[in-house]
Design an enzyme around this catalytic site. Sequence first.
Site, PDB file in Angstrom:
ATOM      1  N   GLU A   1       0.021  10.598   5.227  1.00 45.07           N
ATOM      2  CA  GLU A   1      -0.057   9.151   5.073  1.00 45.07           C
ATOM      3  C   GLU A   1       1.315   8.560   4.749  1.00 45.07           C
ATOM      4  O   GLU A   1       1.694   7.531   5.296  1.00 45.07           O
ATOM      5  CB  GLU A   1      -1.022   8.833   3.917  1.00 45.07           C
ATOM      6  CG  GLU A   1      -2.127   7.885   4.288  1.00 45.07           C
ATOM      7  CD  GLU A   1      -3.164   7.797   3.186  1.00 45.07           C
ATOM      8  OE1 GLU A   1      -2.899   7.139   2.170  1.00 45.07           O
ATOM      9  OE2 GLU A   1      -4.243   8.404   3.343  1.00 45.07           O
TER      10      GLU A   1
ATOM     11  N   GLU B   1     -11.006   6.413  -2.303  1.00 42.24           N
ATOM     12  CA  GLU B   1     -10.944   6.804  -0.888  1.00 42.24           C
ATOM     13  C   GLU B   1     -12.047   6.133  -0.068  1.00 42.24           C
ATOM     14  O   GLU B   1     -11.826   5.702   1.063  1.00 42.24           O
ATOM     15  CB  GLU B   1     -11.068   8.328  -0.754  1.00 42.24           C
ATOM     16  CG  GLU B   1      -9.913   9.113  -1.387  1.00 42.24           C
ATOM     17  CD  GLU B   1      -8.616   9.038  -0.596  1.00 42.24           C
ATOM     18  OE1 GLU B   1      -8.157   7.921  -0.298  1.00 42.24           O
ATOM     19  OE2 GLU B   1      -8.052  10.107  -0.291  1.00 42.24           O
TER      20      GLU B   1
ATOM     21  N   ASP C   1       0.820  -1.216   0.000  1.00 39.69           N
ATOM     22  CA  ASP C   1       0.000   0.000   0.000  1.00 39.69           C
ATOM     23  C   ASP C   1       0.853   1.265   0.000  1.00 39.69           C
ATOM     24  O   ASP C   1       0.453   2.296  -0.534  1.00 39.69           O
ATOM     25  CB  ASP C   1      -0.988   0.003   1.180  1.00 39.69           C
ATOM     26  CG  ASP C   1      -2.251   0.801   0.839  1.00 39.69           C
ATOM     27  OD1 ASP C   1      -2.776   0.608  -0.268  1.00 39.69           O
ATOM     28  OD2 ASP C   1      -2.687   1.627   1.655  1.00 39.69           O
TER      29      ASP C   1
ATOM     30  N   GLU D   1      -9.610  -3.078  -6.145  1.00 41.09           N
ATOM     31  CA  GLU D   1      -9.534  -3.076  -4.674  1.00 41.09           C
ATOM     32  C   GLU D   1      -9.652  -4.493  -4.104  1.00 41.09           C
ATOM     33  O   GLU D   1      -8.933  -4.850  -3.179  1.00 41.09           O
ATOM     34  CB  GLU D   1     -10.615  -2.161  -4.067  1.00 41.09           C
ATOM     35  CG  GLU D   1     -10.368  -0.668  -4.291  1.00 41.09           C
ATOM     36  CD  GLU D   1      -9.236  -0.084  -3.444  1.00 41.09           C
ATOM     37  OE1 GLU D   1      -8.796  -0.721  -2.466  1.00 41.09           O
ATOM     38  OE2 GLU D   1      -8.774   1.033  -3.770  1.00 41.09           O
TER      39      GLU D   1
HETATM   40  C1  LIG Z   1      -5.332   0.157  -2.486  1.00 42.63           C
HETATM   41  C2  LIG Z   1      -5.748   1.424  -1.804  1.00 42.63           C
HETATM   42  N1  LIG Z   1      -6.954   1.927  -2.059  1.00 42.63           N
HETATM   43  C3  LIG Z   1      -7.353   3.070  -1.471  1.00 42.63           C
HETATM   44  C4  LIG Z   1      -6.536   3.746  -0.585  1.00 42.63           C
HETATM   45  C5  LIG Z   1      -7.018   5.007   0.082  1.00 42.63           C
HETATM   46  O1  LIG Z   1      -6.140   6.045   0.019  1.00 42.63           O
HETATM   47  C6  LIG Z   1      -5.267   3.184  -0.362  1.00 42.63           C
HETATM   48  N2  LIG Z   1      -4.392   3.769   0.513  1.00 42.63           N
HETATM   49  N3  LIG Z   1      -4.914   2.033  -0.961  1.00 42.63           N
END
Ligand SMILES: Cc1ncc(CO)c(N)n1
Length: 224
Positions: free
Chosen positions: A91, A143, A50, A213
């Site tokens: 983040e 998001e 991520d 996702e």
């Molecule tokens: C895969 C993914 N989808 C959405 C977000 C949201 O920012 C993230 N950090 N990572």
Amino acid sequence: MEGTDRAVMTDTWLKKHRLIYLGATRHPFILGIRDGSVDLSSFKRWLGQDYIFVRAFVPFVASVLLKAWKESDDNADIDVILGGVAALNDEIAWFKTEASKWGVALESVVPQQINLNYCRFLESLTSPDVDYTQAITAFWAVETVYQESFAHCLEEGSKTPEELKQTCHRWGNDGFGQYCHTLKSIADRRLEKASKEVVAKAELNLLSILEHEVEFWNMSHGAV
Ligand SMILES: Cc1ncc(CO)c(N)n1
């Protein structure tokens, strides 16, 4: 008032595509965090991947900002998107701290194909041929999946382990929820005025995002 006498597009879509939406927001990985059964090696794998995704997400969000500046009928949109850029800055710093806590060496994480595919899809949406309505709708979708997923891990009755709560708070907190709601309002405002073609494209993009996702969460199992 908006939405009182007509269907709101994003709500219509989420109802229509409910199964895939639940697949993305109630994935076994998330349910495992919520009931405490998650395998920590899965969590670490997700964390590393991520981080790579979020770095690639920055230029996508910058492209949304540029499109808002050129095409939006409401100046306030810029402030909302800029808030999103600021959140991404936090983040990225958070990922670095979190990774060192878990002993994940971010520099040596190799992006998996699923991750690269998702990043490439987002990159395709940075094209000038993709209009602001499509871009902001995609931004909302990306998001919102994380917001809905991680908020579920903080609801009453969840048994999220203490060491994972901070992660869940990052996307599951009320402020992030409010921000996603604002993105949704912008997307719906634009979709209401958009051509049929743009609306159709935005719906297809939403479906692609939900599929990416699901795949992204699947990646945490390490079986790919
Ligand atoms: C895969 C993914 N989808 C959405 C977000 C949201 O920012 C993230 N950090 N990572």
